[in-house]
Design a protein around this motif. Structure first.
Motif, PDB file in Angstrom:
ATOM      1  N   LEU A 103       0.825  -1.194   0.000  1.00 47.46           N
ATOM      2  CA  LEU A 103       0.000   0.000   0.000  1.00 47.46           C
ATOM      3  C   LEU A 103       0.862   1.247   0.000  1.00 47.46           C
ATOM      4  O   LEU A 103       0.633   2.191  -0.745  1.00 47.46           O
ATOM      5  CB  LEU A 103      -0.864   0.039   1.271  1.00 47.46           C
ATOM      6  CG  LEU A 103      -2.320  -0.335   1.143  1.00 47.46           C
ATOM      7  CD1 LEU A 103      -2.993  -0.137   2.478  1.00 47.46           C
ATOM      8  CD2 LEU A 103      -2.986   0.522   0.083  1.00 47.46           C
ATOM      9  N   ILE A 127       7.272  11.663  17.861  1.00 43.79           N
ATOM     10  CA  ILE A 127       6.189  10.823  17.321  1.00 43.79           C
ATOM     11  C   ILE A 127       4.851  11.397  17.768  1.00 43.79           C
ATOM     12  O   ILE A 127       4.700  11.828  18.909  1.00 43.79           O
ATOM     13  CB  ILE A 127       6.358   9.342  17.772  1.00 43.79           C
ATOM     14  CG1 ILE A 127       5.373   8.415  17.053  1.00 43.79           C
ATOM     15  CG2 ILE A 127       6.238   9.200  19.278  1.00 43.79           C
ATOM     16  CD1 ILE A 127       5.706   6.940  17.198  1.00 43.79           C
ATOM     17  N   ASP A 128       3.897  11.463  16.850  1.00 44.70           N
ATOM     18  CA  ASP A 128       2.571  11.990  17.167  1.00 44.70           C
ATOM     19  C   ASP A 128       1.506  11.192  16.445  1.00 44.70           C
ATOM     20  O   ASP A 128       1.687  10.796  15.303  1.00 44.70           O
ATOM     21  CB  ASP A 128       2.449  13.453  16.728  1.00 44.70           C
ATOM     22  CG  ASP A 128       2.856  14.410  17.830  1.00 44.70           C
ATOM     23  OD1 ASP A 128       2.315  14.291  18.947  1.00 44.70           O
ATOM     24  OD2 ASP A 128       3.710  15.274  17.579  1.00 44.70           O
ATOM     25  N   THR A 129       0.406  10.997  17.137  1.00 46.85           N
ATOM     26  CA  THR A 129      -0.730  10.269  16.581  1.00 46.85           C
ATOM     27  C   THR A 129      -1.914  11.211  16.397  1.00 46.85           C
ATOM     28  O   THR A 129      -2.224  12.004  17.287  1.00 46.85           O
ATOM     29  CB  THR A 129      -1.139   9.119  17.531  1.00 46.85           C
ATOM     30  OG1 THR A 129      -0.048   8.209  17.653  1.00 46.85           O
ATOM     31  CG2 THR A 129      -2.355   8.383  17.011  1.00 46.85           C
ATOM     32  N   THR A 186       8.625   8.217   9.314  1.00 48.13           N
ATOM     33  CA  THR A 186       7.919   6.956   9.132  1.00 48.13           C
ATOM     34  C   THR A 186       6.425   7.209   9.328  1.00 48.13           C
ATOM     35  O   THR A 186       6.033   8.175   9.990  1.00 48.13           O
ATOM     36  CB  THR A 186       8.369   5.893  10.155  1.00 48.13           C
ATOM     37  OG1 THR A 186       8.212   6.418  11.472  1.00 48.13           O
ATOM     38  CG2 THR A 186       9.829   5.512   9.950  1.00 48.13           C
ATOM     39  N   LEU A 187       5.623   6.333   8.739  1.00 49.75           N
ATOM     40  CA  LEU A 187       4.168   6.509   8.754  1.00 49.75           C
ATOM     41  C   LEU A 187       3.498   5.202   9.127  1.00 49.75           C
ATOM     42  O   LEU A 187       3.658   4.197   8.427  1.00 49.75           O
ATOM     43  CB  LEU A 187       3.707   6.930   7.341  1.00 49.75           C
ATOM     44  CG  LEU A 187       2.215   6.869   7.032  1.00 49.75           C
ATOM     45  CD1 LEU A 187       1.460   7.906   7.851  1.00 49.75           C
ATOM     46  CD2 LEU A 187       1.967   7.086   5.540  1.00 49.75           C
ATOM     47  N   ALA A 188       2.775   5.182  10.231  1.00 47.30           N
ATOM     48  CA  ALA A 188       1.956   4.022  10.597  1.00 47.30           C
ATOM     49  C   ALA A 188       0.507   4.432  10.400  1.00 47.30           C
ATOM     50  O   ALA A 188      -0.006   5.307  11.101  1.00 47.30           O
ATOM     51  CB  ALA A 188       2.217   3.608  12.044  1.00 47.30           C
ATOM     52  N   THR A 210      -3.436   3.398  10.078  1.00 44.95           N
ATOM     53  CA  THR A 210      -4.500   2.442  10.311  1.00 44.95           C
ATOM     54  C   THR A 210      -5.746   2.935   9.589  1.00 44.95           C
ATOM     55  O   THR A 210      -6.198   4.058   9.834  1.00 44.95           O
ATOM     56  CB  THR A 210      -4.760   2.277  11.817  1.00 44.95           C
ATOM     57  OG1 THR A 210      -3.550   1.868  12.443  1.00 44.95           O
ATOM     58  CG2 THR A 210      -5.827   1.233  12.090  1.00 44.95           C
ATOM     59  N   VAL A 233      10.773   6.812   5.041  1.00 46.40           N
ATOM     60  CA  VAL A 233      11.737   5.708   5.037  1.00 46.40           C
ATOM     61  C   VAL A 233      11.172   4.406   5.592  1.00 46.40           C
ATOM     62  O   VAL A 233      11.828   3.357   5.523  1.00 46.40           O
ATOM     63  CB  VAL A 233      13.022   6.065   5.819  1.00 46.40           C
ATOM     64  CG1 VAL A 233      13.770   7.197   5.123  1.00 46.40           C
ATOM     65  CG2 VAL A 233      12.714   6.429   7.266  1.00 46.40           C
ATOM     66  N   ASP A 239       3.950   1.215   8.179  1.00 53.06           N
ATOM     67  CA  ASP A 239       3.142   0.033   8.440  1.00 53.06           C
ATOM     68  C   ASP A 239       1.702   0.425   8.139  1.00 53.06           C
ATOM     69  O   ASP A 239       1.267   1.522   8.487  1.00 53.06           O
ATOM     70  CB  ASP A 239       3.285  -0.383   9.910  1.00 53.06           C
ATOM     71  CG  ASP A 239       2.662  -1.745  10.186  1.00 53.06           C
ATOM     72  OD1 ASP A 239       2.482  -2.528   9.237  1.00 53.06           O
ATOM     73  OD2 ASP A 239       2.355  -2.030  11.361  1.00 53.06           O
ATOM     74  N   THR A 240       0.991  -0.440   7.433  1.00 53.17           N
ATOM     75  CA  THR A 240      -0.433  -0.185   7.209  1.00 53.17           C
ATOM     76  C   THR A 240      -1.225  -1.314   7.848  1.00 53.17           C
ATOM     77  O   THR A 240      -0.896  -2.484   7.670  1.00 53.17           O
ATOM     78  CB  THR A 240      -0.784  -0.110   5.709  1.00 53.17           C
ATOM     79  OG1 THR A 240      -0.249  -1.257   5.049  1.00 53.17           O
ATOM     80  CG2 THR A 240      -0.219   1.139   5.081  1.00 53.17           C
ATOM     81  N   THR A 241      -2.233  -0.944   8.605  1.00 56.30           N
ATOM     82  CA  THR A 241      -3.059  -1.921   9.290  1.00 56.30           C
ATOM     83  C   THR A 241      -4.515  -1.530   9.116  1.00 56.30           C
ATOM     84  O   THR A 241      -4.831  -0.395   8.742  1.00 56.30           O
ATOM     85  CB  THR A 241      -2.743  -1.969  10.798  1.00 56.30           C
ATOM     86  OG1 THR A 241      -2.729  -0.630  11.312  1.00 56.30           O
ATOM     87  CG2 THR A 241      -1.394  -2.601  11.060  1.00 56.30           C
ATOM     88  N   THR A 274      -0.117   7.755  12.669  1.00 56.20           N
ATOM     89  CA  THR A 274       1.026   8.008  13.531  1.00 56.20           C
ATOM     90  C   THR A 274       2.243   8.278  12.659  1.00 56.20           C
ATOM     91  O   THR A 274       2.550   7.490  11.761  1.00 56.20           O
ATOM     92  CB  THR A 274       1.310   6.812  14.454  1.00 56.20           C
ATOM     93  OG1 THR A 274       0.179   6.619  15.310  1.00 56.20           O
ATOM     94  CG2 THR A 274       2.538   7.068  15.324  1.00 56.20           C
ATOM     95  N   GLN A 276       6.399   9.464  12.825  1.00 61.74           N
ATOM     96  CA  GLN A 276       7.603   9.828  13.580  1.00 61.74           C
ATOM     97  C   GLN A 276       8.555  10.550  12.638  1.00 61.74           C
ATOM     98  O   GLN A 276       8.845  10.082  11.542  1.00 61.74           O
ATOM     99  CB  GLN A 276       8.294   8.602  14.185  1.00 61.74           C
ATOM    100  CG  GLN A 276       9.594   9.005  14.897  1.00 61.74           C
ATOM    101  CD  GLN A 276      10.129   7.956  15.843  1.00 61.74           C
ATOM    102  OE1 GLN A 276       9.372   7.238  16.500  1.00 61.74           O
ATOM    103  NE2 GLN A 276      11.442   7.879  15.959  1.00 61.74           N
ATOM    104  N   HIS A 281      12.378  12.485  12.068  1.00 60.45           N
ATOM    105  CA  HIS A 281      13.780  12.446  12.477  1.00 60.45           C
ATOM    106  C   HIS A 281      14.470  13.669  11.894  1.00 60.45           C
ATOM    107  O   HIS A 281      14.324  13.933  10.694  1.00 60.45           O
ATOM    108  CB  HIS A 281      14.468  11.210  11.901  1.00 60.45           C
ATOM    109  CG  HIS A 281      13.857   9.904  12.304  1.00 60.45           C
ATOM    110  ND1 HIS A 281      14.602   8.895  12.846  1.00 60.45           N
ATOM    111  CD2 HIS A 281      12.594   9.444  12.250  1.00 60.45           C
ATOM    112  CE1 HIS A 281      13.822   7.868  13.105  1.00 60.45           C
ATOM    113  NE2 HIS A 281      12.585   8.177  12.744  1.00 60.45           N
TER     114      HIS A 281
END
Lengths: 324, 324
Positions: B9, B47-49, B88-90, B92, B120, B123-125, B132, B134, B136
């Motif tokens: 994705l 990191i922030d959601t 990075t990108l998580a 959901t 870089v 995660d996709t859920t 979320t 983060q 750097h």
């Protein structure tokens, strides 16, 4: 509609996790954490989200969930051969449940301490229970363990045992015939599902001895296939060499094999290495390394059937897709 | 009950975000990303959601949401004076919505390109919409801009204008009297709420010129209070100096002041610096820096009332607590 830059919750419950590493210049409590990278090392990072109902059951023990949340991320560092250093935690909670938070943070603290990894930042928000962790590890610049460097005639190895977590999941779903199993057996399977053991010690040794590695999260076939695809190689597998735990050996062989090949959630390492290095690793980690096959120049994945003939896996189960 | 190590994705929709920085040794697609840190620099991370219904409305434009999701994180790097490098990108998601993903990733790509920050890892859920991120950044080792170094007689400054985002939120909630405002005014307020501008260029200049800094996410008083608390100082504020946009100036002064002091979501910087450095910064960033008060040895926050007397803020609104 605002974010909270405050870490009161994290400071309250996760305090034990936020100390002790000298390379943390500024820890939790400012706009950013500030980290000191060792010279001549790269930083390896990985981020993973666990969502209630998708990645874990609502009734899971929160202590175990704390362990698993960090373990699945440590496993990514292991597969890259990186030394764990720091992690961040973005925790979305439906409510403040004191007992849950105490247990969850205790699990997280135990595995963090074991791996000398420090919590350096976080965010807590309100919403459906979701746990996102990013891990950071150090990686010597001359050794990067990727998926794409498997060589023809490399032996294909796995650590530990395969299929236990998948059997635990089948039990939770009411799909496992438990007739051959004792309560202790079932508890063992559940522990493998709910508290996997990341193989960081082995992973750090692999950087100088293996060509390619991946962690087994989606099932051996799917994950080995990532290595083969990235390396442009094929594989011959010896199914009779699959490492089964004593508990899995009590199940019908066909089921155990299927769980080991396609079950996933093992968080063992699958790697490829020259035979002489595999011998060294077996000495270093007795009983932990099992050879299950060999990398081939010809593409495709093959196994030997009962008649001794090499057969292609007719259906390699693709990596689990949460949107499938 | 499994995670997906695959980034199909992310590779499909976020491809434009994953290229171009030479310091990315291994990008998306392996167990970890591998990053090359510049020598003599620390890494600053945050990191922030953002959770739907808590941090943004379900009907928000996905392009704007993409911008905001990264902007709020870039703002933390700005407050630390760090140069953006990687994120990075998580993600959901309740479902795969092609149009939503295209728009969201386009917003993310636009702001990422602007700030030369590269995706870089990710995660996709599947689950309730939660984002979320983060970030750097690189931070020269001799200059760290924290919250705890404000000095007595430092001038207290803010960038940009305050209160617009809070007015936009009031509008969305149907709580704003829009009689004095045009449609263009309202669109301006919504843009400030939905697409804040992180002040990274100014932040990077502050490392050598300011003593302490924070980004204004929870409202000026709450965030300044973090600086005062960490620095063990007090403040005198000149409320008539608060920077209001032309749109906010159309609202009653009392409301505008309240929005600016306690509204939040501005993502401007609040910093303290010696007068001579403030003069230099004002030259460097014309019209972007406003002096609003002074750091005092005596603790507490004071403002001058209509009679010219110094009065304590009777109630400093505490940082927004999502669990209050």
């Amino acid at each position: 509609m605002k974010k909270s830059p405050e870490f009161s919750l994290i400071q309250q419950y996760f305090h034990a996790l936020t100390a002790n590493r000298e390379d943390v210049i500024v820890g939790i409590g400012d706009d950013c954490a500030v980290l000191n990278n060792p010279q001549d090392f790269y930083t390896a990072i990985s981020i993973d989200t666990l969502v209630q109902g998708i990645h874990f059951f609502a009734d899971v023990d929160p202590y175990r969930l704390g362990i698993k949340a960090l373990a699945v991320n440590l496993s990514d560092l292991a597969a890259m051969g990186a030394e764990p250093a720091w992690f961040t935690l973005a925790l979305t909670l439906p409510e403040i449940n004191d007992e849950w938070l105490k247990q969850f943070s205790a699990g997280l603290a135990d595995i963090a301490q074991q791996h000398r990894i420090q919590l350096v930042g976080g965010d807590t928000t309100r919403g459906p229970l979701t746990i996102t962790i990013q891990v950071h590890g150090h990686l010597a610049k001359d050794n990067i363990l990727q998926r794409n460097a498997a060589q023809t005639t490399d032996l294909i190895c796995v650590t530990g045992c395969l299929g236990d977590a998948a059997a635990g999941l089948q039990y939770k779903l009411g799909q496992l015939d438990t007739a051959p199993l004792t309560d202790t057996d079932i508890e063992y399977l559940l522990q493998r599902l709910e508290m996997p053991t990341p193989r960081n010690q082995i992973g750090q040794q692999l950087v100088s001895k293996a060509h390619a590695a991946i962690d087994v999260s989606d099932g051996l076939l799917a994950d080995l296939n990532h290595i083969l695809h990235a390396s442009n190689k094929g594989a011959k597998l010896n199914l009779s060499s699959l490492p089964f735990s004593p508990v899995l050996q009590k199940l019908p062989l066909k089921l155990a094999t299927q769980l080991a090949l396609t079950g996933g959630d093992d968080y063992e390492l699958c790697f490829t290495a020259p035979a002489e290095n595999v011998a060294k690793l077996k000495q270093q980690f007795p009983k932990m390394i099992r050879v299950i096959g060999e990398i081939t120049q010809d593409k495709g994945m093959y196994f030997q059937n009962a008649q001794g003939e090499w057969q292609a896996f007719s259906k390699i189960k693709a990596g689990y897709d949460h949107f499938a």
